[in-house]
Design a protein around this motif. Sequence first.
Motif, PDB file in Angstrom:
ATOM      1  N   VAL A  23      26.326 -38.108 -61.290  1.00 12.47           N
ATOM      2  CA  VAL A  23      26.607 -39.142 -60.302  1.00 12.47           C
ATOM      3  C   VAL A  23      25.546 -40.214 -60.489  1.00 12.47           C
ATOM      4  O   VAL A  23      24.354 -39.914 -60.551  1.00 12.47           O
ATOM      5  N   ILE A  24      25.964 -41.458 -60.585  1.00 13.18           N
ATOM      6  CA  ILE A  24      25.068 -42.582 -60.809  1.00 13.18           C
ATOM      7  C   ILE A  24      25.012 -43.408 -59.523  1.00 13.18           C
ATOM      8  O   ILE A  24      26.054 -43.829 -59.009  1.00 13.18           O
ATOM      9  N   VAL A  25      23.810 -43.604 -59.008  1.00 18.50           N
ATOM     10  CA  VAL A  25      23.599 -44.394 -57.792  1.00 18.50           C
ATOM     11  C   VAL A  25      22.973 -45.720 -58.210  1.00 18.50           C
ATOM     12  O   VAL A  25      21.914 -45.735 -58.833  1.00 18.50           O
ATOM     13  N   LYS A  26      23.649 -46.825 -57.873  1.00 17.55           N
ATOM     14  CA  LYS A  26      23.131 -48.127 -58.290  1.00 17.55           C
ATOM     15  C   LYS A  26      23.314 -49.164 -57.187  1.00 17.55           C
ATOM     16  O   LYS A  26      24.096 -48.986 -56.254  1.00 17.55           O
ATOM     17  N   MET A  27      22.576 -50.257 -57.325  1.00 13.31           N
ATOM     18  CA  MET A  27      22.689 -51.361 -56.394  1.00 13.31           C
ATOM     19  C   MET A  27      24.035 -52.044 -56.608  1.00 13.31           C
ATOM     20  O   MET A  27      24.501 -52.175 -57.738  1.00 13.31           O
ATOM     21  N   SER A  28      24.654 -52.483 -55.536  1.00 13.16           N
ATOM     22  CA  SER A  28      25.956 -53.123 -55.605  1.00 13.16           C
ATOM     23  C   SER A  28      25.900 -54.375 -56.487  1.00 13.16           C
ATOM     24  O   SER A  28      24.931 -55.124 -56.472  1.00 13.16           O
ATOM     25  N   SER A  29      26.968 -54.593 -57.218  1.00 16.84           N
ATOM     26  CA  SER A  29      27.071 -55.782 -58.068  1.00 16.84           C
ATOM     27  C   SER A  29      27.497 -57.007 -57.279  1.00 16.84           C
ATOM     28  O   SER A  29      27.500 -58.117 -57.806  1.00 16.84           O
ATOM     29  N   PHE A  30      27.861 -56.819 -56.014  1.00 17.97           N
ATOM     30  CA  PHE A  30      28.409 -57.913 -55.221  1.00 17.97           C
ATOM     31  C   PHE A  30      27.429 -58.485 -54.204  1.00 17.97           C
ATOM     32  O   PHE A  30      27.829 -59.165 -53.284  1.00 17.97           O
ATOM     33  N   MET A  31      26.142 -58.204 -54.351  1.00 19.12           N
ATOM     34  CA  MET A  31      25.170 -58.697 -53.384  1.00 19.12           C
ATOM     35  C   MET A  31      24.026 -59.412 -54.085  1.00 19.12           C
ATOM     36  O   MET A  31      23.706 -59.118 -55.230  1.00 19.12           O
ATOM     37  N   LEU A  32      23.408 -60.321 -53.366  1.00 17.65           N
ATOM     38  CA  LEU A  32      22.188 -60.972 -53.825  1.00 17.65           C
ATOM     39  C   LEU A  32      21.025 -60.296 -53.114  1.00 17.65           C
ATOM     40  O   LEU A  32      21.057 -60.133 -51.897  1.00 17.65           O
ATOM     41  N   ALA A  67      21.260 -56.743 -58.906  1.00 21.62           N
ATOM     42  CA  ALA A  67      22.623 -56.219 -58.905  1.00 21.62           C
ATOM     43  C   ALA A  67      22.836 -55.307 -60.108  1.00 21.62           C
ATOM     44  O   ALA A  67      22.463 -55.635 -61.226  1.00 21.62           O
ATOM     45  N   GLY A  68      23.403 -54.129 -59.866  1.00 24.49           N
ATOM     46  CA  GLY A  68      23.690 -53.177 -60.931  1.00 24.49           C
ATOM     47  C   GLY A  68      22.531 -52.281 -61.317  1.00 24.49           C
ATOM     48  O   GLY A  68      22.672 -51.424 -62.187  1.00 24.49           O
ATOM     49  N   GLN A  69      21.379 -52.428 -60.695  1.00 29.05           N
ATOM     50  CA  GLN A  69      20.207 -51.596 -61.006  1.00 29.05           C
ATOM     51  C   GLN A  69      20.502 -50.135 -60.662  1.00 29.05           C
ATOM     52  O   GLN A  69      20.903 -49.817 -59.552  1.00 29.05           O
ATOM     53  N   ILE A  70      20.316 -49.236 -61.626  1.00 29.13           N
ATOM     54  CA  ILE A  70      20.520 -47.807 -61.387  1.00 29.13           C
ATOM     55  C   ILE A  70      19.255 -47.263 -60.742  1.00 29.13           C
ATOM     56  O   ILE A  70      18.178 -47.314 -61.323  1.00 29.13           O
ATOM     57  N   VAL A  71      19.385 -46.742 -59.513  1.00 30.75           N
ATOM     58  CA  VAL A  71      18.224 -46.283 -58.755  1.00 30.75           C
ATOM     59  C   VAL A  71      18.121 -44.770 -58.674  1.00 30.75           C
ATOM     60  O   VAL A  71      17.110 -44.242 -58.197  1.00 30.75           O
ATOM     61  N   GLY A  72      19.130 -44.042 -59.130  1.00 32.07           N
ATOM     62  CA  GLY A  72      19.065 -42.582 -59.095  1.00 32.07           C
ATOM     63  C   GLY A  72      20.238 -41.951 -59.817  1.00 32.07           C
ATOM     64  O   GLY A  72      21.289 -42.569 -59.995  1.00 32.07           O
ATOM     65  N   VAL A  73      20.031 -40.694 -60.244  1.00 34.49           N
ATOM     66  CA  VAL A  73      21.064 -39.930 -60.941  1.00 34.49           C
ATOM     67  C   VAL A  73      21.009 -38.487 -60.450  1.00 34.49           C
ATOM     68  O   VAL A  73      19.926 -37.921 -60.301  1.00 34.49           O
ATOM     69  N   VAL A  74      22.177 -37.907 -60.194  1.00 33.12           N
ATOM     70  CA  VAL A  74      22.283 -36.486 -59.877  1.00 33.12           C
ATOM     71  C   VAL A  74      23.104 -35.853 -60.992  1.00 33.12           C
ATOM     72  O   VAL A  74      24.279 -36.200 -61.184  1.00 33.12           O
ATOM     73  N   ASN A  75      22.490 -34.954 -61.765  1.00 35.91           N
ATOM     74  CA  ASN A  75      23.202 -34.259 -62.826  1.00 35.91           C
ATOM     75  C   ASN A  75      24.113 -33.205 -62.207  1.00 35.91           C
ATOM     76  O   ASN A  75      23.722 -32.517 -61.269  1.00 35.91           O
ATOM     77  N   VAL A  76      25.330 -33.066 -62.745  1.00 33.59           N
ATOM     78  CA  VAL A  76      26.319 -32.152 -62.188  1.00 33.59           C
ATOM     79  C   VAL A  76      26.818 -31.217 -63.279  1.00 33.59           C
ATOM     80  O   VAL A  76      27.150 -31.660 -64.379  1.00 33.59           O
ATOM     81  N   THR A  77      26.865 -29.923 -62.958  1.00 32.64           N
ATOM     82  CA  THR A  77      27.457 -28.923 -63.838  1.00 32.64           C
ATOM     83  C   THR A  77      28.597 -28.254 -63.087  1.00 32.64           C
ATOM     84  O   THR A  77      28.389 -27.673 -62.019  1.00 32.64           O
ATOM     85  N   VAL A  78      29.800 -28.363 -63.630  1.00 32.11           N
ATOM     86  CA  VAL A  78      30.965 -27.691 -63.059  1.00 32.11           C
ATOM     87  C   VAL A  78      31.262 -26.499 -63.953  1.00 32.11           C
ATOM     88  O   VAL A  78      31.555 -26.661 -65.134  1.00 32.11           O
TER      89      VAL A  78
END
Length: 180
Positions: free
Chosen positions: A141-150, A159-170
């Motif tokens: 799961v990629i958590v990033k800043m919205s591309s639609f805001m200043l 805009a678009g800055q990735i601020v966090g990641v959650v690795n997932v194993t199914v």
Amino acid sequence: MKRASIFFYILLIFLQVQCGTTYLLLDSYEKNMKSDETDLSPLLALLGSNGLLPLNVEPISWVNLSVPSLSFARGATGNFTISVDHPGSCPDASFRLELSNDGVPLTFLNGTDLDTDGCPLNTLYTQTYNITGTVAGNGRVIVKMSSFMLYTTFPDLYAGQIVGVVNVTVSQNISSSSTP
């Protein structure tokens, strides 16, 4: 004058080391993509996630994810929480986080965004996200800043800055979920 010459040569050595490290990482990744080998450079392996392409993650000290990774069985659910200790204040301190995923297909059961408005000052925003997957494999799961805001109120965000990641194993087994 002698001191300036010494600093110049130290700067040249520093730049050669930096460029060399970057070249080795990219060269290793390119060679891996062209061959069947699974042995990545150890430095590049730290950047990637479960065989997925590396991401440039720029975390924010006041945006926290509850877990770095999730593991659950196919058809079950896993969850994590995003907590934002918002440092801004009214009226122009709003921002929005957006969630997406890559790798194994995942379904977000309760939305893919987190809106904050900074009112009142130092408010703690918390949102729990439940996800599920029907195909076994690795993803994130990629958590990033919205591309639609200043983000003028926050000069270090964009805009678009990735601020966090959650690795997932199914996993293949159909059973109850767990979060490590």
